[in-house]
Structures are given as structure tokens and as C-alpha cells.
Design a protein around this motif. Structure first.
Motif, PDB file in Angstrom:
ATOM      1  N   LEU A   1      41.677  43.000  48.276  1.00  0.00           N
ATOM      2  CA  LEU A   1      42.055  42.997  46.860  1.00  0.00           C
ATOM      3  C   LEU A   1      41.135  42.097  46.049  1.00  0.00           C
ATOM      4  O   LEU A   1      40.737  42.436  44.925  1.00  0.00           O
ATOM      5  N   GLN A   2      40.801  40.948  46.612  1.00  0.00           N
ATOM      6  CA  GLN A   2      39.923  40.010  45.903  1.00  0.00           C
ATOM      7  C   GLN A   2      38.558  40.625  45.613  1.00  0.00           C
ATOM      8  O   GLN A   2      37.955  40.353  44.572  1.00  0.00           O
TER       9      GLN A   2
ATOM     10  N   GLU B   1      38.895  47.428  41.588  1.00  0.00           N
ATOM     11  CA  GLU B   1      40.016  47.334  40.661  1.00  0.00           C
ATOM     12  C   GLU B   1      40.128  45.936  40.066  1.00  0.00           C
ATOM     13  O   GLU B   1      40.392  45.775  38.872  1.00  0.00           O
ATOM     14  N   MET B   2      39.919  44.913  40.881  1.00  0.00           N
ATOM     15  CA  MET B   2      39.978  43.534  40.402  1.00  0.00           C
ATOM     16  C   MET B   2      38.872  43.277  39.379  1.00  0.00           C
ATOM     17  O   MET B   2      39.066  42.539  38.409  1.00  0.00           O
ATOM     18  N   ARG B   3      37.735  43.897  39.567  1.00  0.00           N
ATOM     19  CA  ARG B   3      36.621  43.700  38.643  1.00  0.00           C
ATOM     20  C   ARG B   3      36.805  44.460  37.334  1.00  0.00           C
ATOM     21  O   ARG B   3      36.119  44.182  36.347  1.00  0.00           O
TER      22      ARG B   3
ATOM     23  N   ARG C   1      42.148  38.879  35.326  1.00  0.00           N
ATOM     24  CA  ARG C   1      41.454  38.717  36.608  1.00  0.00           C
ATOM     25  C   ARG C   1      41.578  37.285  37.114  1.00  0.00           C
ATOM     26  O   ARG C   1      41.773  37.056  38.315  1.00  0.00           O
TER      27      ARG C   1
ATOM     28  N   LEU D   1      45.137  36.867  38.443  1.00  0.00           N
ATOM     29  CA  LEU D   1      45.298  37.604  39.694  1.00  0.00           C
ATOM     30  C   LEU D   1      44.534  36.927  40.836  1.00  0.00           C
ATOM     31  O   LEU D   1      45.025  36.862  41.970  1.00  0.00           O
ATOM     32  N   SER D   2      43.360  36.413  40.530  1.00  0.00           N
ATOM     33  CA  SER D   2      42.546  35.740  41.551  1.00  0.00           C
ATOM     34  C   SER D   2      43.231  34.469  42.039  1.00  0.00           C
ATOM     35  O   SER D   2      43.208  34.159  43.240  1.00  0.00           O
TER      36      SER D   2
END
Length: 208
Positions: free
Chosen positions: A66-67, A71-73, A80, A83-84
Motif C-alpha cells: 500500500l505504501q 493509488e497512494m501516489r 497521502r 495515509l502514510s
């Protein structure tokens, strides 16, 4: 008369020795039964610990996937960052759990495990650069770990390395490859969904 007494004493001694032997056999049998029961509990403990170890590895792989996901980018900077931070917190908590089921290996098996791990790590590190190429390579590695007829060409060099590993390590290598491939498939599905959402949003914006 004297001889009869001697014979009687010898018979008594023989009977006593025979009785002690039976008693020792009984004790030995009970001890063996106890050890058998303990062995079953030891194996159950190892299986449970191995299952927990697998869950830990799976969680770590999922969080790291996930990191590093596309999608995270794709989210805005503020989201972000939040979430990070959450992912890092979960990863940190997962890493505080220490589970170890040691595998007895000889020198050759130890070296083979290092080689197999290095090969997988190298491919996993290049997933973002070439997801499709990385998937094909991981599938070829996984095909080298299965006994059934593989659906894709197998990596024969990797197969020879895996065969040299301890049996428990072979199972762990296979599970790790399955987790990596599964995470990549999930990431690709997410990217496709996001791309479709972008197309739909663009169509709505253009009044189509």
C-alpha cells in the motif's frame, strides 16, 4: 537339603528380577506415552506459531504494498501524508510482534535460502518500475515451487536453488511469492478502477 535351599533362593531371586523387569517396562511405556503426547503438542505449537508468523509476514507485505502503490501516489498531498502516517504506524506495531520458528539447516540449505531470498527481493524492488515484467518473473519463480504442471514457464535456475533449501523454507518461499503476486493483482485492479473513475469524471466534465 542344602542344595534344595540354594535352588529355592535362586528361584526367588529369578522371580524378583522378572518382576522388576516388568515394572521397568511399564514405567518405560508410560514415559514413552508421555513423550508422544508432548511431541504432538510441540508440533501443534510449531504449526500455530508458523501460522502466526505467516500472518505477520502477510500484514507486512500488504502494508508495504500500500505504501508503494500507485493509488497512494494518486491522492492529494494532505491525504497521502495522513495515509502514510497511518501505514507507518501499523507497520511499526506489526514489527513489534516477534515470532520465530527456527528451521534446522545445513550449510548448503542456508546458502540456498540466501540466494532464493535475494532473487525475490530484487524482483520485488522493481515492481514499480515494471509491474507487468515483475509479475511474469514472480510467476515463473512460483511455477518453480509447485509440483503440478505450471500454467507458465518456470525458472529452472530458481528451481534448482529452491530444491536445495530446507523443506520448511521451500514452503515459506512459495507462500511469499503467492502473497507478492496477490498484492500485485490487487494493486492492478485498484489502478484500473481509478482509471475508469477518471474517464467517467472526464466524460461528465465534458457533458458527455
Amino acid at each position: 537339603m542344602a542344595q534344595a535351599k540354594i535352588n529355592a533362593k535362586m528361584n526367588d531371586a529369578s522371580k524378583g528380577k522378572f518382576t522388576r523387569t516388568l515394572s521397568m517396562a511399564d514405567r518405560s511405556g508410560r514415559l514413552l506415552e508421555s513423550l508422544d503426547q508432548i511431541e504432538m503438542r510441540v508440533e501443534a505449537l510449531r504449526e500455530e506459531a508458523t501460522s502466526m508468523e505467516q500472518e505477520r509476514e502477510c500484514l507486512i507485505e500488504m502494508i508495504r504494498s500500500l505504501q508503494n502503490s500507485q493509488e497512494m501516489r494518486s491522492v492529494c498531498d494532505g491525504e497521502r501524508e495522513e495515509l502514510s502516517l497511518t501505514a507507518s504506524r501499523l507497520l511499526g506495531r506489526t514489527l513489534t510482534v516477534s515470532i520465530s520458528v527456527d528451521t534446522i539447516r545445513n550449510g548448503q540449505q542456508e546458502e540456498a535460502l540466501k540466494k532464493a531470498t535475494a532473487i525475490i527481493d530484487e524482483i520485488a524492488g522493481k515492481v514499480l518500475e515494471d509491474m507487468e515484467g515483475a509479475r511474469k518473473r514472480l510467476q515463473a519463480l512460483h511455477a518453480a515451487c509447485v509440483t503440478d504442471e505450471p500454467a507458465v514457464p518456470l525458472d529452472q535456475k530458481f528451481q534448482s536453488v529452491v530444491i536445495s533449501c530446507a523443506l520448511e523454507d521451500q514452503k515459506k518461499i512459495k507462500r511469499r511469492l503467492e502473497t507478492l503476486i496477490r498484492n500485485m493483482d490487487n494493486a492492478e485492479k485498484t489502478i484500473k478502477i481509478m482509471d475508469n473513475q477518471k474517464v467517467d469524471h472526464s466524460s461528465l466534465t465534458n457533458g458527455k
